[in-house]
Design an enzyme around this catalytic site. Structure first.
Site, PDB file in Angstrom:
ATOM      1  N   TRP A 210      67.917  -8.466  17.363  1.00 20.09           N
ATOM      2  CA  TRP A 210      68.186  -7.272  16.557  1.00 20.09           C
ATOM      3  C   TRP A 210      68.707  -6.146  17.446  1.00 20.09           C
ATOM      4  O   TRP A 210      68.167  -5.930  18.549  1.00 20.09           O
ATOM      5  CB  TRP A 210      66.885  -6.850  15.850  1.00 20.09           C
ATOM      6  CG  TRP A 210      66.985  -5.601  15.041  1.00 20.09           C
ATOM      7  CD1 TRP A 210      68.003  -5.239  14.195  1.00 20.09           C
ATOM      8  CD2 TRP A 210      66.026  -4.541  14.999  1.00 20.09           C
ATOM      9  NE1 TRP A 210      67.723  -4.029  13.617  1.00 20.09           N
ATOM     10  CE2 TRP A 210      66.512  -3.570  14.103  1.00 20.09           C
ATOM     11  CE3 TRP A 210      64.801  -4.317  15.613  1.00 20.09           C
ATOM     12  CZ2 TRP A 210      65.828  -2.404  13.805  1.00 20.09           C
ATOM     13  CZ3 TRP A 210      64.110  -3.159  15.326  1.00 20.09           C
ATOM     14  CH2 TRP A 210      64.621  -2.216  14.430  1.00 20.09           C
TER      15      TRP A 210
ATOM     16  N   ASP B 264      57.495 -10.229  16.645  1.00 19.00           N
ATOM     17  CA  ASP B 264      58.014  -9.224  15.707  1.00 19.00           C
ATOM     18  C   ASP B 264      58.037  -9.864  14.319  1.00 19.00           C
ATOM     19  O   ASP B 264      58.735 -10.860  14.108  1.00 19.00           O
ATOM     20  CB  ASP B 264      59.425  -8.796  16.141  1.00 19.00           C
ATOM     21  CG  ASP B 264      59.961  -7.656  15.281  1.00 19.00           C
ATOM     22  OD1 ASP B 264      59.229  -7.172  14.389  1.00 19.00           O
ATOM     23  OD2 ASP B 264      61.114  -7.245  15.507  1.00 19.00           O
TER      24      ASP B 264
ATOM     25  N   ALA C  19      58.905  -8.850  10.703  1.00 25.51           N
ATOM     26  CA  ALA C  19      59.447  -7.808   9.817  1.00 25.51           C
ATOM     27  C   ALA C  19      59.759  -8.344   8.423  1.00 25.51           C
ATOM     28  O   ALA C  19      60.133  -7.572   7.547  1.00 25.51           O
ATOM     29  CB  ALA C  19      60.710  -7.210  10.442  1.00 25.51           C
TER      30      ALA C  19
ATOM     31  N   LYS D 131      60.370  -4.327   4.357  1.00 23.10           N
ATOM     32  CA  LYS D 131      61.123  -5.254   3.506  1.00 23.10           C
ATOM     33  C   LYS D 131      60.239  -5.854   2.425  1.00 23.10           C
ATOM     34  O   LYS D 131      60.594  -5.854   1.258  1.00 23.10           O
ATOM     35  CB  LYS D 131      61.739  -6.383   4.358  1.00 23.10           C
ATOM     36  CG  LYS D 131      62.282  -5.947   5.704  1.00 23.10           C
ATOM     37  CD  LYS D 131      63.599  -5.251   5.597  1.00 23.10           C
ATOM     38  CE  LYS D 131      64.074  -4.424   6.702  1.00 23.10           C
ATOM     39  NZ  LYS D 131      64.302  -4.394   7.976  1.00 23.10           N
TER      40      LYS D 131
HETATM   41  C1  LMR Z   1      68.478  -4.127   9.957  1.00 25.53           C
HETATM   42  O1  LMR Z   1      68.353  -4.966  10.860  1.00 25.53           O
HETATM   43  O2  LMR Z   1      69.554  -3.898   9.407  1.00 25.53           O
HETATM   44  C2  LMR Z   1      67.257  -3.379   9.491  1.00 25.53           C
HETATM   45  O3  LMR Z   1      66.160  -3.792  10.212  1.00 25.53           O
HETATM   46  C3  LMR Z   1      67.455  -1.919   9.461  1.00 25.53           C
HETATM   47  C4  LMR Z   1      67.570  -1.267  10.805  1.00 25.53           C
HETATM   48  O4  LMR Z   1      66.848  -0.303  11.038  1.00 25.53           O
HETATM   49  O5  LMR Z   1      68.378  -1.691  11.648  1.00 25.53           O
END
Ligand code: LMR
Length: 402
Positions: free
Chosen positions: A130, A211, A213, A246
């Site tokens: 991410w 993590d 999420a 989420k």
């Molecule tokens: C994403 O990956 O798009 C979400 O987790 C929102 C973010 O804060 O990046």
């Protein structure tokens, strides 16, 4: 003082969100930021959340401070959701939790704790991971390295390369793992692979920082928690950052927690006091509203049932869209195999097109995904699947759109 500051290039996900909002074209398709959308393209407040909010409004008598660790009842409810009520680490008193401003707060809090405990610790993250993991974790001063993860050829995980890299790490290295619904690729480990990884982590004495999420949006609430439940039962120390953005749709309420598992209750208490100290220096106390909503839902039998149905609904819609988009792409782009999208889980897939093709999709067809070709499957609607697949076909063929 501030005249010398250079402007910052926007975060790739947030920058795209702003571009999408500014696009007046009615055909625009938002596959950028990771928020769940329904068939109308909306991100509604869940019905269970609305009811919990009404109940809270009626019963809340004060807005006085709670404390840096947040609500003990919320922390307990979330521990049980993540680990399962009868988890051995809970019965052994080895788990401590701190409520945080979203999963981001939990990740940063965990990183700060690691830095306090072991200033030279290195965190290894998946390739790719991410976009905000690197700034969040290295912002604490920790060094970041990467391990191989995604296999573009199969759309799955390069498990042999991943484990070969982790096998070489020295003891006390931190490994950031995505519990399920890997962001940005949608490629998850199988349960057999998690078991193999557990043996490696034990043998090499690594610290897993998990993590989580997207609990509930991959295979289901329990299946998605397979890794944290296994690791927290079998290992002396684990960190687990949890987000309620989420699965409870509480994005802007910034609701999450950091769960810490230590070898003994005494070690857990000491680590927990450090977490509280660090939280106090960063945000003092976490925002309350989202956590109070989650606690209300999880503690009330009928609200909990309603929420479980809503999470199931989100997951089913994403899975259905995955199969439908593969079908449409097969029709319109028969020369390319997109079947991997159907095998992946959660909101994201790595589409596997070039940055130039991503740009062409955006500029000619108003389809927005990040430059690395991460797409949020939940941003599709049945009514625009064909539009999307035709746009992809034109871009792959190098043609101009309308
Ligand atoms: C994403 O990956 O798009 C979400 O987790 C929102 C973010 O804060 O990046």
């Amino acid at each position: 003082m501030f005249e010398r500051l250079e402007p910052v290039v926007p975060d790739p996900i947030l920058g795209l969100m702003a571009q999408f909002r500014a696009d007046p074209d009615p055909r625009k398709v938002d596959l950028g930021i990771g928020v769940y959308r329904d068939e109308r393209g909306d991100t509604p407040v869940l019905a269970s959340v609305r009811k919990a909010e009404a109940a809270l409004l009626a019963r809340q008598t004060t807005k006085a401070y709670i404390g840096p660790a947040g609500s003990a009842a919320f922390n307990r409810a979330l521990e049980q959701l993540v680990l399962g009520a009868a988890h051995p680490a809970l019965s052994a008193g080895r788990v401590r939790s701190v409520q945080t401003p979203g999963g981001c707060g939990a990740l940063r809090l965990g990183a700060e704790l690691i830095r306090t405990a072991c200033p030279d610790a290195v965190v290894h993250v998946s390739t790719p991971t991410w976009a905000n993991h690197a700034p969040l974790l290295s912002g604490s001063g920790l060094r970041l390295e990467r391990y191989p993860y995604f296999d573009p050829a199969s759309g799955g995980v390069q498990f042999a390369a991943m484990t070969a890299a982790l096998e070489r790490l020295p003891a006390r290295t931190v490994v950031l793992l995505h519990a399920s619904c890997h962001n940005p690729t949608g490629a998850d480990l199988s349960q057999a692979q998690w078991l193999e990884l557990l043996a490696l982590v034990k043998r090499r004495q690594l610290l897993p920082f998990i993590d989580m999420a997207y609990q509930g949006l991959g295979e289901g609430l329990d299946a998605d928690a397979f890794a944290p439940r296994l690791f927290c039962a079998e290992l002396p120390e684990v960190l687990c950052a949890v987000s309620c953005s989420k699965n409870f749709g509480l994005y802007r309420e910034r609701t999450g927690a950091l769960h810490l598992v230590s070898e003994s209750a005494a070690a857990a208490d000491a680590a927990s006091s450090q977490l509280v100290r660090i939280a106090r220096t960063m945000w003092s106390m976490p925002p309350d509203h989202g956590a109070a909503v989650v606690q209300t839902i999880l503690e009330d039998e009928s609200l909990r049932r309603q929420w479980l149905d809503e999470v199931d609904g989100m997951r089913r819609r994403i899975q259905d869209l995955r199969h439908e988009v593969v079908r449409q792409l097969k029709t319109h782009c028969p020369e390319r195999d997109f079947a991997f999208i159907g095998r992946q889980r959660g909101m994201f897939s790595f589409f596997g097109i070039s940055a130039a093709q991503v740009r062409a999709l955006r500029e000619r067809h108003h389809v927005y995904m990040t430059d690395d070709s991460r797409m949020n499957i939940a941003g599709l609607r049945h009514e625009n699947l064909e539009y999307f697949a035709r746009a992809v076909a034109q871009v792959l063929a190098g043609q101009q759109g309308r």
